[in-house]
Write an enzyme that holds these catalytic residues in place. Structure first.
Site, PDB file in Angstrom:
ATOM      1  N   PHE A  76       0.833  -1.206   0.000  1.00 58.75           N
ATOM      2  CA  PHE A  76       0.000   0.000   0.000  1.00 58.75           C
ATOM      3  C   PHE A  76       0.864   1.251   0.000  1.00 58.75           C
ATOM      4  O   PHE A  76       1.794   1.380   0.809  1.00 58.75           O
ATOM      5  CB  PHE A  76      -0.907   0.013   1.226  1.00 58.75           C
ATOM      6  CG  PHE A  76      -1.777   1.231   1.334  1.00 58.75           C
ATOM      7  CD1 PHE A  76      -2.819   1.437   0.447  1.00 58.75           C
ATOM      8  CD2 PHE A  76      -1.546   2.183   2.319  1.00 58.75           C
ATOM      9  CE1 PHE A  76      -3.627   2.561   0.543  1.00 58.75           C
ATOM     10  CE2 PHE A  76      -2.349   3.311   2.429  1.00 58.75           C
ATOM     11  CZ  PHE A  76      -3.401   3.502   1.531  1.00 58.75           C
ATOM     12  N   GLY A  77       0.581   2.166  -0.926  1.00 59.75           N
ATOM     13  CA  GLY A  77       1.285   3.432  -1.005  1.00 59.75           C
ATOM     14  C   GLY A  77       0.375   4.588  -0.664  1.00 59.75           C
ATOM     15  O   GLY A  77      -0.765   4.642  -1.120  1.00 59.75           O
ATOM     16  N   TYR A  78       0.872   5.536   0.129  1.00 63.00           N
ATOM     17  CA  TYR A  78       0.080   6.701   0.531  1.00 63.00           C
ATOM     18  C   TYR A  78       0.869   8.002   0.397  1.00 63.00           C
ATOM     19  O   TYR A  78       0.364   9.071   0.716  1.00 63.00           O
ATOM     20  CB  TYR A  78      -0.401   6.539   1.975  1.00 63.00           C
ATOM     21  CG  TYR A  78       0.725   6.377   2.964  1.00 63.00           C
ATOM     22  CD1 TYR A  78       1.299   7.489   3.581  1.00 63.00           C
ATOM     23  CD2 TYR A  78       1.236   5.119   3.271  1.00 63.00           C
ATOM     24  CE1 TYR A  78       2.349   7.350   4.473  1.00 63.00           C
ATOM     25  CE2 TYR A  78       2.282   4.964   4.167  1.00 63.00           C
ATOM     26  CZ  TYR A  78       2.831   6.085   4.765  1.00 63.00           C
ATOM     27  OH  TYR A  78       3.888   5.944   5.649  1.00 63.00           O
ATOM     28  N   GLY A  79       2.131   7.890  -0.053  1.00 61.05           N
ATOM     29  CA  GLY A  79       2.975   9.061  -0.242  1.00 61.05           C
ATOM     30  C   GLY A  79       3.486   9.097  -1.671  1.00 61.05           C
ATOM     31  O   GLY A  79       2.721   9.066  -2.625  1.00 61.05           O
ATOM     32  N   SER A  80       4.808   9.128  -1.833  1.00 68.45           N
ATOM     33  CA  SER A  80       5.369   9.178  -3.183  1.00 68.45           C
ATOM     34  C   SER A  80       5.087   7.912  -3.981  1.00 68.45           C
ATOM     35  O   SER A  80       5.127   7.942  -5.217  1.00 68.45           O
ATOM     36  CB  SER A  80       6.884   9.433  -3.120  1.00 68.45           C
ATOM     37  OG  SER A  80       7.535   8.385  -2.422  1.00 68.45           O
ATOM     38  N   GLU A 139      12.575   2.778   1.561  1.00 66.78           N
ATOM     39  CA  GLU A 139      11.724   3.209   2.660  1.00 66.78           C
ATOM     40  C   GLU A 139      12.361   2.979   4.035  1.00 66.78           C
ATOM     41  O   GLU A 139      12.230   3.834   4.915  1.00 66.78           O
ATOM     42  CB  GLU A 139      10.376   2.472   2.591  1.00 66.78           C
ATOM     43  CG  GLU A 139       9.641   2.622   1.266  1.00 66.78           C
ATOM     44  CD  GLU A 139       9.220   4.056   0.993  1.00 66.78           C
ATOM     45  OE1 GLU A 139       9.043   4.818   1.971  1.00 66.78           O
ATOM     46  OE2 GLU A 139       9.071   4.417  -0.187  1.00 66.78           O
TER      47      GLU A 139
END
Length: 286
Positions: free
Chosen positions: A62-66, A138
């Protein structure tokens, strides 16, 4: 605001997450991979084929930034949706991509909130190359740790592997224990810091504005007050300092095809009622 109950070592993916490697049960791979061949310097791996064979295990990240606009790795599917129990905050410092040691930038992390919802996108990845890349990007460089949680797709259809059900995803979060943690500050000060910082991967304002753009374009109608207030303040400060927007945005990233049914991407409505045939009604005097 709720606080983290503990901190996991960033070097390891949760052990039971390997249980998700179920030979494609989380969704069949699409024909061909989405190769987002961008030149941005966020430590992209040199080998972009994931070393994935037809029997390699698969999982979801899951990605929520870049990651929403620059994944940097090969994936077989991308689906928008949300996770529960967290809110997005620009409380993590960054000295490797969007800032430097003298002037750390601000990037997004997740903070526990039992009523919170964070929107983003989930990528289906196969093989170990993408996970190794994410661990470097990350965890090693960014100071993030790994957790796992449930992901809920924005749109359920026969084209998604979820059929409306939640699935377990890997998520990278920063906690107060990491050395880059900056924590909460007045939103006006956070905006000033973002406008003032730049790193090897570009201006800190680009990170924020492209994330806000992702939300506006891909998930219209959803509010993220912290993100959108920062967007407003950063744009005002850039204008006040007479900094052209073009000078902070860098090159446009390649378009990511999210949701295999995105051609009919629109908010729910009652439009299908227009297909009901017209019927003449007569009044009966009873």
């Amino acid at each position: 605001m709720a606080h983290y109950s503990g901190h996991r070592q960033p070097a390891e993916v949760p052990a039971h997450f390997k249980d998700l490697f179920t030979n494609g049960q989380l969704g069949a791979a699409e024909e061909g991979n989405n190769n987002n061949d961008q030149n941005e310097q966020e430590n992209r791996p040199s080998n972009n084929n994931n070393n994935a064979g037809p029997t390699d295990p698969a999982c979801w990240v899951f990605g929520y930034g870049s990651l929403c606009w620059h994944p940097g790795f090969t994936y077989t599917k991308c689906i928008t949706g949300y996770i529960r129990g967290y809110v997005r905050r620009f409380w993590q410092g960054n000295v490797t991509h969007r800032g430097c040691e003298e002037k750390p930038g601000r990037v997004a992390t997740l903070v526990e909130d039992k009523e919170g919802i964070t929107w983003g996108c989930a990528y289906r990845i196969t093989g170990s190359t993408a996970l190794d890349y994410l661990k470097q990007r990350e965890c090693t460089l960014g100071g993030y740790a790994t957790i796992d949680t449930k992901f809920f797709p924005r749109v359920a259809s026969q084209d998604t592997p979820f059929s409306g059900e939640a699935v377990e995803v890997l998520v990278y979060v920063a906690t107060p224990e990491n050395i880059h943690w900056l924590g909460d500050d007045p939103v006006e000060e956070i905006a000033q810091q973002i406008v003032s910082c730049r790193g090897p991967s570009g201006h800190n304002a680009e990170y924020l504005l492209r994330l806000a753009l992702f939300m506006h374009e891909e998930i219209p109608g959803v509010r993220d007050d912290h993100l959108f207030e920062l967007e407003r303040l950063v744009l005002e400060e850039l204008y006040r300092r007479q900094i052209p927007l073009s000078s902070v945005m860098g090159r446009n990233p390649d378009r990511i095809r999210r949701d295999s049914h995105e051609d009919i991407r629109r908010p729910p409505s009652f439009e299908f009622t227009s297909r009901v045939p017209d019927t003449k009604l007569r009044c009966l005097n009873i």
